[in-house]
Design a protein around this motif. Structure first.
Motif, PDB file in Angstrom:
ATOM      1  N   HIS A 199       1.016   3.880  -3.093  1.00 48.41           N
ATOM      2  CA  HIS A 199       0.472   5.486  -2.997  1.00 48.41           C
ATOM      3  C   HIS A 199       1.712   6.249  -3.697  1.00 48.41           C
ATOM      4  CE1 HIS A 199      -3.135   5.390  -0.507  1.00 48.41           C
ATOM      5  NE2 HIS A 199      -2.388   4.698   0.279  1.00 48.41           N
ATOM      6  N   ARG A 200       2.902   5.964  -3.223  1.00 50.22           N
ATOM      7  CA  ARG A 200       3.951   6.869  -3.679  1.00 50.22           C
ATOM      8  C   ARG A 200       4.295   6.827  -5.089  1.00 50.22           C
ATOM      9  NH1 ARG A 200       3.912   5.517   1.437  1.00 50.22           N
ATOM     10  NH2 ARG A 200       5.209   6.666   3.011  1.00 50.22           N
ATOM     11  N   ALA A 201       4.167   5.446  -5.803  1.00 50.92           N
ATOM     12  CA  ALA A 201       4.515   5.135  -7.195  1.00 50.92           C
ATOM     13  C   ALA A 201       3.604   6.075  -7.934  1.00 50.92           C
ATOM     14  CB  ALA A 201       4.052   3.686  -7.407  1.00 50.92           C
ATOM     15  N   LYS A 240       0.792  -1.340   0.161  1.00 47.66           N
ATOM     16  CA  LYS A 240      -0.009   0.086   0.339  1.00 47.66           C
ATOM     17  C   LYS A 240       0.857   1.157  -0.007  1.00 47.66           C
ATOM     18  CE  LYS A 240      -2.892   0.691   3.562  1.00 47.66           C
ATOM     19  NZ  LYS A 240      -3.074   2.239   4.258  1.00 47.66           N
ATOM     20  N   SER A 241       1.739   1.347   0.895  1.00 47.06           N
ATOM     21  CA  SER A 241       2.667   2.615   1.124  1.00 47.06           C
ATOM     22  C   SER A 241       3.432   2.641  -0.268  1.00 47.06           C
ATOM     23  CB  SER A 241       3.797   2.399   2.160  1.00 47.06           C
ATOM     24  OG  SER A 241       2.918   2.433   3.442  1.00 47.06           O
ATOM     25  N   ILE A 242       3.862   1.778  -0.966  1.00 46.59           N
ATOM     26  CA  ILE A 242       4.819   1.853  -2.095  1.00 46.59           C
ATOM     27  C   ILE A 242       3.742   2.318  -3.116  1.00 46.59           C
ATOM     28  CG2 ILE A 242       6.083   0.568  -3.901  1.00 46.59           C
ATOM     29  CD1 ILE A 242       7.425  -0.746  -1.579  1.00 46.59           C
ATOM     30  N   VAL A 276      -4.771   7.320  17.126  1.00 46.56           N
ATOM     31  CA  VAL A 276      -5.152   8.278  15.946  1.00 46.56           C
ATOM     32  C   VAL A 276      -4.868   7.546  14.510  1.00 46.56           C
ATOM     33  CG1 VAL A 276      -4.694  10.210  17.184  1.00 46.56           C
ATOM     34  CG2 VAL A 276      -2.857   9.490  16.107  1.00 46.56           C
ATOM     35  N   LYS A 277      -5.254   6.408  14.573  1.00 47.77           N
ATOM     36  CA  LYS A 277      -5.265   5.620  13.360  1.00 47.77           C
ATOM     37  C   LYS A 277      -6.643   5.248  12.749  1.00 47.77           C
ATOM     38  CE  LYS A 277      -1.106   4.551  13.072  1.00 47.77           C
ATOM     39  NZ  LYS A 277      -0.130   5.167  12.002  1.00 47.77           N
ATOM     40  N   GLU A 278      -6.995   4.588  11.962  1.00 51.90           N
ATOM     41  CA  GLU A 278      -8.417   4.570  11.335  1.00 51.90           C
ATOM     42  C   GLU A 278      -9.371   4.383  12.445  1.00 51.90           C
ATOM     43  OE1 GLU A 278      -5.804   3.468  10.057  1.00 51.90           O
ATOM     44  OE2 GLU A 278      -5.620   2.877   7.893  1.00 51.90           O
ATOM     45  N   VAL A 319       3.703  -1.037  13.408  1.00 52.36           N
ATOM     46  CA  VAL A 319       2.537  -0.177  13.865  1.00 52.36           C
ATOM     47  C   VAL A 319       1.193  -0.734  13.256  1.00 52.36           C
ATOM     48  CG1 VAL A 319       2.807   1.854  12.142  1.00 52.36           C
ATOM     49  CG2 VAL A 319       1.817   2.015  14.547  1.00 52.36           C
ATOM     50  N   ASP A 320       1.164  -0.999  11.982  1.00 52.02           N
ATOM     51  CA  ASP A 320      -0.138  -1.452  11.456  1.00 52.02           C
ATOM     52  C   ASP A 320      -0.612  -2.899  11.789  1.00 52.02           C
ATOM     53  OD1 ASP A 320      -0.540   0.996  10.456  1.00 52.02           O
ATOM     54  OD2 ASP A 320       0.437   0.645   8.560  1.00 52.02           O
ATOM     55  N   GLU A 321       0.514  -3.469  12.321  1.00 48.68           N
ATOM     56  CA  GLU A 321       0.471  -5.100  12.708  1.00 48.68           C
ATOM     57  C   GLU A 321      -0.247  -5.355  14.197  1.00 48.68           C
ATOM     58  OE1 GLU A 321       1.562  -3.908   9.512  1.00 48.68           O
ATOM     59  OE2 GLU A 321       3.529  -4.063  10.520  1.00 48.68           O
ATOM     60  N   ALA A 341       6.704   9.839  15.581  1.00 49.87           N
ATOM     61  CA  ALA A 341       7.383   8.690  14.777  1.00 49.87           C
ATOM     62  C   ALA A 341       6.236   8.639  13.480  1.00 49.87           C
ATOM     63  CB  ALA A 341       7.651   7.396  15.443  1.00 49.87           C
ATOM     64  N   SER A 342       6.420   9.433  12.286  1.00 54.60           N
ATOM     65  CA  SER A 342       5.500   9.132  11.432  1.00 54.60           C
ATOM     66  C   SER A 342       6.157   9.473   9.971  1.00 54.60           C
ATOM     67  CB  SER A 342       4.438  10.237  11.654  1.00 54.60           C
ATOM     68  OG  SER A 342       3.372  10.617  10.275  1.00 54.60           O
ATOM     69  N   ALA A 343       5.961   8.274   9.126  1.00 55.15           N
ATOM     70  CA  ALA A 343       6.576   8.331   7.809  1.00 55.15           C
ATOM     71  C   ALA A 343       5.501   9.156   6.896  1.00 55.15           C
ATOM     72  CB  ALA A 343       6.501   6.855   7.313  1.00 55.15           C
ATOM     73  N   GLN A 344       4.518   9.116   7.098  1.00 57.40           N
ATOM     74  CA  GLN A 344       3.574  10.191   6.429  1.00 57.40           C
ATOM     75  C   GLN A 344       4.236  11.730   6.660  1.00 57.40           C
ATOM     76  OE1 GLN A 344      -0.528   9.297   7.647  1.00 57.40           O
ATOM     77  NE2 GLN A 344      -0.483   7.432   6.627  1.00 57.40           N
ATOM     78  N   VAL A 345       4.559  12.114   7.846  1.00 57.39           N
ATOM     79  CA  VAL A 345       4.770  13.295   7.854  1.00 57.39           C
ATOM     80  C   VAL A 345       6.024  13.549   7.300  1.00 57.39           C
ATOM     81  CG1 VAL A 345       5.512  15.256   9.621  1.00 57.39           C
ATOM     82  CG2 VAL A 345       3.526  13.720  10.186  1.00 57.39           C
TER      83      VAL A 345
END
Ligand code: S3P
Length: 420
Positions: A17-19, A13-15, A332-334, A305-307, A157-161
């Protein structure tokens, strides 16, 4: 329960979005193979279309004709991110660095999630944010424009930010330096490096040096470790058999759940390790072992974190206590995942309690679980309890199984298939 077979979970998913974002911003044609065709990624594609990008329907091979870093246009409609935090935060970075404004909207869950964490640093760069509600959630309008460079010490700690700031710097052609106390997923850095962006990465610091352009680039999308984790967990709580999970991205910033499953006693091995599309991938072979509780602390959290929802369900089947701390981000997730995990574990007959920044599960071994699960529309809560419900004799009803479609549209079919 016996499990058997090979599972190729959908694209990362992360890749994905970025792709799509980098494809739209690149100079020329980018081919993305194996993109995740889920609702979240459709949200990113839809926003990019609204920003004038030429974005075809997502398919096995998605060919994107990029318009360059300055090829996006002012949107005529709202930028609808649906349920997807990654879309909202990363695209806010792109709009912040562009000479126009965009109004971001999302569903009820996304509208409750904090956007101040991207607004603060992007405002310091010179963008303006207008929130319509009381807090710092969607709807929000981002007024982009000429930005200045930024050195930012991460508050969370946020890869989105981190990614939002790097994208803003890339599009606005200004330097950005991000300091992280705990490393977070580094897919953006890897993909930038593969497209000619001058990026310096040292212990805890990522620095973007502006180059004014982004090369087009083909992307092979590996299988998502977060989706694979559900099947790794299923194999761990089974009584017999094993599952092979193909092409899974085992980037160390993402593989924490596999390390924890091993610590808990599952048999888990990486086979056929190789590098594909700038990421290390492997076939992960998982089978049951005598499961015991584990301690998971703040430093481990970004890598899993998502697991945590599915690890909590495995913990319910282990002997002894599992204690998770330093995971306040789950609130503060979904959904508020600390509450959702604990309430639902209790609802199906497991012993669990909330901590302010985590939770404790007291496992009582492999046994059936019965009760009603409230997902709060959260895909990972639905799938985690789907795994627990696969134990023979369990009777778990899930209020909204369809919400899995935001990240893993074929989850329920795959689950039924490997249970035989
Ligand atoms: C993501 C980063 C993580 C993760 C999310 C995807 C990304 O969020 O939970 O599912 O693609 O960068 P945070 O950055 O909020 O930790």
């Amino acid at each position: 329960m016996r499990v058997d077979g090979v599972v190729r979970v959908p694209g990362h998913k992360s890749i994905s979005h970025r792709a799509l974002m980098l494809g739209a911003l690149g100079d020329g044609v980018s081919r993305v193979r194996g993109v995740l065709q889920s609702l979240d990624v459709q949200s990113t594609a839809g926003v990019l279309r609204a920003l004038g990008a030429s974005m075809p329907a997502l398919g096995e091979e998605t060919v994107i004709r990029g318009g360059g870093l300055h090829g996006l246009r002012a949107p005529r409609a709202d930028l609808d991110c649906g349920n997807s935090g990654t879309s909202a935060r990363l695209l806010a970075g792109i709009v912040a660095g562009s000479p126009f404004s965009g109004r971001f909207v999302g569903d009820a869950s996304l509208s409750r999630r904090p956007m101040g964490r991207v607004a603060r640093p992007l405002t310091q760069m010179g963008a303006r944010f207008a929130f319509e509600g009381e807090g710092e959630g969607l709807p929000m309008t981002v007024h982009g424009g000429r930005l200045q460079g930024l050195t930012w010490h991460m508050e969370h700690a946020s890869a989105q930010v981190k990614s939002a700031l790097l994208l803003a710097g890339l599009v606005a052609d200004v330097p950005v330096e991000v300091h992280e106390r705990t490393p977070t997923r580094d897919h953006t850095e890897r993909m930038f490096a593969g497209r000619g962006v001058d990026l310096r990465v040292e212990e805890g610091v990522v620095a973007l040096v502006p180059t004014g352009r982004l090369d087009a680039g083909d992307q092979l999308v590996p299988a998502d470790p977060s989706s694979a984790a559900f099947f790794a967990a299923l194999a761990a709580i089974a009584d017999a058999g094993q599952l092979a999970l193909d092409d899974v991205c085992i980037n160390p910033t993402r593989a924490g759940a596999f390390r924890v499953l091993r610590r808990m006693g599952a048999l888990l091995a990486y086979e056929d390790r190789r590098t594909e599309g700038g990421e290390e991938v492997a076939r992960i072979v998982v089978g049951p072992g005598g499961l015991r509780g584990a301690v998971i602390e703040g430093g481990d959290v970004p890598s899993l974190v998502d697991e945590l929802p599915v690890l909590a369900c495995v913990a319910a089947c282990a002997e002894g206590e599992t204690r998770v701390t330093g995971a306040g981000e789950l609130r503060v997730k979904e959904s508020d995942r600390i509450k959702a995990i604990v309430e639902n574990l209790r609802a199906v007959g497991a012993a669990a309690e909330e901590l302010p920044d985590g939770f404790v599960v007291r496992g009582s071994g492999r046994r059936p679980f019965t009760g009603r699960v409230k997902t709060h529309g959260d895909h990972r809560i639905a799938m985690a309890f789907g795994v627990l419900g696969a134990i023979p004799g369990s009777e778990i009803t899930i209020d909204d199984p369809a919400c899995a479609a935001v990240s893993f549209p074929t989850f329920w079919e795959e689950l039924a298939r490997v249970r035989g």
